[in-house]
Write an enzyme that holds these catalytic residues in place. Structure first.
Site, PDB file in Angstrom:
ATOM      1  N   ASP A 110       5.249  14.794  13.633  1.00  0.00           N
ATOM      2  CA  ASP A 110       5.498  14.773  12.078  1.00  0.00           C
ATOM      3  C   ASP A 110       6.390  16.202  11.613  1.00  0.00           C
ATOM      4  O   ASP A 110       6.052  17.208  12.247  1.00  0.00           O
ATOM      5  CB  ASP A 110       4.294  14.805  11.359  1.00  0.00           C
ATOM      6  CG  ASP A 110       4.386  14.071   9.831  1.00  0.00           C
ATOM      7  OD1 ASP A 110       5.607  14.078   9.424  1.00  0.00           O
ATOM      8  OD2 ASP A 110       3.443  14.029   8.951  1.00  0.00           O
ATOM      9  N   GLU A 134      12.288  11.398   7.082  1.00  0.00           N
ATOM     10  CA  GLU A 134      11.635  11.436   5.994  1.00  0.00           C
ATOM     11  C   GLU A 134      12.547  12.168   4.891  1.00  0.00           C
ATOM     12  O   GLU A 134      13.519  13.058   5.355  1.00  0.00           O
ATOM     13  CB  GLU A 134      10.329  12.069   6.079  1.00  0.00           C
ATOM     14  CG  GLU A 134      10.265  13.523   6.885  1.00  0.00           C
ATOM     15  CD  GLU A 134       8.985  14.093   6.751  1.00  0.00           C
ATOM     16  OE1 GLU A 134       8.868  15.481   6.688  1.00  0.00           O
ATOM     17  OE2 GLU A 134       7.900  13.370   7.345  1.00  0.00           O
TER      18      GLU A 134
HETATM   19  P1  C2E Z   1       3.961  14.195   5.613  1.00  0.00           P
HETATM   20  O1  C2E Z   1       3.073  13.544   6.477  1.00  0.00           O
HETATM   21  O2  C2E Z   1       5.125  14.909   6.026  1.00  0.00           O
HETATM   22  O3  C2E Z   1       4.214  13.185   4.397  1.00  0.00           O
HETATM   23  C1  C2E Z   1       5.316  13.116   3.712  1.00  0.00           C
HETATM   24  C2  C2E Z   1       5.378  13.782   2.410  1.00  0.00           C
HETATM   25  O4  C2E Z   1       6.584  13.869   1.849  1.00  0.00           O
HETATM   26  C3  C2E Z   1       4.325  13.028   1.294  1.00  0.00           C
HETATM   27  O5  C2E Z   1       3.928  13.909   0.506  1.00  0.00           O
HETATM   28  C4  C2E Z   1       5.412  12.128   0.624  1.00  0.00           C
HETATM   29  O6  C2E Z   1       5.002  11.769  -0.798  1.00  0.00           O
HETATM   30  C5  C2E Z   1       6.599  13.163   0.590  1.00  0.00           C
HETATM   31  N1  C2E Z   1       7.968  12.343   0.328  1.00  0.00           N
HETATM   32  C6  C2E Z   1       7.968  11.132   0.771  1.00  0.00           C
HETATM   33  N2  C2E Z   1       9.293  10.632   0.457  1.00  0.00           N
HETATM   34  C7  C2E Z   1       9.876  11.802  -0.226  1.00  0.00           C
HETATM   35  C8  C2E Z   1      11.246  12.079  -0.760  1.00  0.00           C
HETATM   36  O7  C2E Z   1      12.126  11.225  -0.694  1.00  0.00           O
HETATM   37  N3  C2E Z   1      11.494  13.261  -1.429  1.00  0.00           N
HETATM   38  C9  C2E Z   1      10.492  14.009  -1.116  1.00  0.00           C
HETATM   39  N4  C2E Z   1      10.953  15.572  -1.731  1.00  0.00           N
HETATM   40  N5  C2E Z   1       9.155  13.920  -0.802  1.00  0.00           N
HETATM   41  C10 C2E Z   1       8.974  12.771  -0.243  1.00  0.00           C
HETATM   42  P2  C2E Z   1       2.340  14.007   0.203  1.00  0.00           P
HETATM   43  O8  C2E Z   1       1.915  12.530  -0.005  1.00  0.00           O
HETATM   44  O9  C2E Z   1       2.154  14.890  -0.926  1.00  0.00           O
HETATM   45  O10 C2E Z   1       1.761  14.726   1.447  1.00  0.00           O
HETATM   46  C11 C2E Z   1       2.082  15.928   1.634  1.00  0.00           C
HETATM   47  C12 C2E Z   1       1.308  16.219   3.367  1.00  0.00           C
HETATM   48  O11 C2E Z   1      -0.116  16.255   3.119  1.00  0.00           O
HETATM   49  C13 C2E Z   1       1.746  15.143   4.327  1.00  0.00           C
HETATM   50  O12 C2E Z   1       3.185  15.386   4.742  1.00  0.00           O
HETATM   51  C14 C2E Z   1       0.677  15.432   5.276  1.00  0.00           C
HETATM   52  O13 C2E Z   1       1.029  16.479   5.986  1.00  0.00           O
HETATM   53  C15 C2E Z   1      -0.582  15.920   4.338  1.00  0.00           C
HETATM   54  N6  C2E Z   1      -1.460  14.510   4.390  1.00  0.00           N
HETATM   55  C16 C2E Z   1      -1.391  13.829   3.498  1.00  0.00           C
HETATM   56  N7  C2E Z   1      -2.382  12.967   3.790  1.00  0.00           N
HETATM   57  C17 C2E Z   1      -3.024  13.475   4.775  1.00  0.00           C
HETATM   58  C18 C2E Z   1      -4.185  12.900   5.698  1.00  0.00           C
HETATM   59  O14 C2E Z   1      -4.917  11.834   5.382  1.00  0.00           O
HETATM   60  N8  C2E Z   1      -4.547  13.752   6.258  1.00  0.00           N
HETATM   61  C19 C2E Z   1      -3.924  14.762   6.900  1.00  0.00           C
HETATM   62  N9  C2E Z   1      -4.616  15.538   7.830  1.00  0.00           N
HETATM   63  N10 C2E Z   1      -2.977  15.284   6.251  1.00  0.00           N
HETATM   64  C20 C2E Z   1      -2.610  14.679   5.226  1.00  0.00           C
HETATM   65 MG    MG Z   2       6.319  14.381   7.614  1.00  0.00          MG
HETATM   66 MG    MG Z   3       2.932  12.386   8.017  1.00  0.00          MG
HETATM   67 MG    MG Z   4       6.459  16.730   5.616  1.00  0.00          MG
END
Ligand code: C2E
Ligand code: MG
Ligand code: MG
Ligand code: MG
Length: 288
Positions: free
Chosen positions: A179, A236
């Site tokens: 990731d 992404e």
């Molecule tokens: P990630 O796994 O890299 O997930 C992608 C993040 O980018 C998500 O933020 C998503 O909402 C956001 N995103 C998707 N498309 C776009 C876009 O077009 N533009 C922008 N600016 N952002 C976009 P989210 O949901 O806030 O999650 C943030 C991070 O939190 C995730 O990054 C992941 O590293 C972590 N995370 C989320 N759920 C879990 C989980 O269940 N367990 C763990 N260990 N980490 C998690």
């Molecule tokens: Mg990611």
């Molecule tokens: Mg991810």
């Molecule tokens: Mg990310």
């Protein structure tokens, strides 16, 4: 120049400030109680095939349905959970609810691959992979339906144990995704050591890539690397039609981002996919 520097500091200041504020909001007791009350749930964000716009995969992203604050994004709690040693409990709740969603969709004739985010710190525990494998097998879900996305904000402390667990998952047929590739510890070194099946290019190399030659070059190199290593590629942060078109021209496999759909509750996902399908149809018609 001092002016440039001041601009730079100004641009970082508010971000650092708001992150500190967000972290301070939730206490340890509140987080523990929320885990016990099972207030965390997955939202699902599609990964769309660039070739034809089809959606066969979704990523589970944790949300906290907070009684007062509403739906809270993981930026406000993941680090805190990691620090408190509670990230495993969250992961487990995400896995259980993702498995339940998978079965509910399958019962309606929709088969998705679900990606779940794993923290590398969890993977240091001997036998961790077997717990996951046993659980999903017990649920009657084949390994080809789940992918695990690996991120880490600090260096791996116990690589042999992580590797044992990751290799075990991969051998069983689960997908493994690196990731946020290109940032932090999501590096060439990890790529060389861990048996990944998917490379997810960080959104800093994707969003608005059309505007920057340097970014486009790094994007092209990452896609080339994925291809040479036999990994499927996901970009992404695809936010615009231009981002989508560029990635399609570059031969990227999958796109994830606000242009297709934001993360959705399990109930809202089919509607979001239907809206994207319409958008994609219009896009293809305009291009033809
Ligand atoms: P990630 O796994 O890299 O997930 C992608 C993040 O980018 C998500 O933020 C998503 O909402 C956001 N995103 C998707 N498309 C776009 C876009 O077009 N533009 C922008 N600016 N952002 C976009 P989210 O949901 O806030 O999650 C943030 C991070 O939190 C995730 O990054 C992941 O590293 C972590 N995370 C989320 N759920 C879990 C989980 O269940 N367990 C763990 N260990 N980490 C998690
Ligand atoms: Mg990611
Ligand atoms: Mg991810
Ligand atoms: Mg990310």
């Amino acid at each position: 120049t001092p002016d440039k520097l001041r601009q730079l500091i100004a641009s970082y200041g508010p971000v650092a400030e708001s992150q500190r504020a967000r972290r301070a909001v939730f206490s340890e007791d509140e987080i523990r109680a929320a885990l016990e009350r099972r207030e965390f749930l997955p939202y699902f964000q599609p990964k769309a095939r660039l070739a034809d716009g089809g959606i066969d995969s979704v990523e589970a992203l944790a949300r906290w349905r907070h009684p007062q604050a509403g739906v809270v994004a993981p930026g406000a709690f993941i680090d805190k959970l990691e620090g408190l040693g509670l990230i495993d409990e969250l992961t487990w709740q995400m896995l259980e609810q993702s498995a339940a969603a998978w079965k509910a969709w399958a019962a309606q004739g929709m088969e998705f691959r679900i990606s779940v985010n794993l923290s590398l710190s969890s993977l240091e525990q001997p036998g961790y992979a077997d717990r996951i494998i046993f659980y999903l097998a017990e649920q009657g879900i084949g390994s080809r339906h789940f992918v695990f996305e690996i991120t880490e904000s600090t260096a791996m402390t116990d690589l042999p144990h992580c590797l044992e667990n990751l290799t075990r998952l991969r051998m069983k047929g689960y997908g493994l995704s690196i990731d946020d590739f290109g940032t932090g510890y999501s590096s060439l070194q990890q790529l060389a050591q861990i048996p990944f099946s998917e490379l997810k290019i960080d959104r800093s190399f994707v969003t608005g890539a059309c505007a920057s030659e340097t970014t486009r070059t790094m994007l092209a190199s990452s896609l080339d690397l994925a291809g040479r290593l036999g990994l499927s590629s996901v970009a992404e942060g695809v936010e615009t039609r231009q981002d989508w078109a560029l990635l399609k021209r570059m031969g990227c496999g999958y796109a994830q981002g606000y242009f297709m759909a934001r993360p959705q509750s399990a109930a809202d996902l089919p509607g979001a996919i239907a809206r994207w399908t319409e958008t994609h149809r219009a896009l293809s018609a305009a291009a033809a």
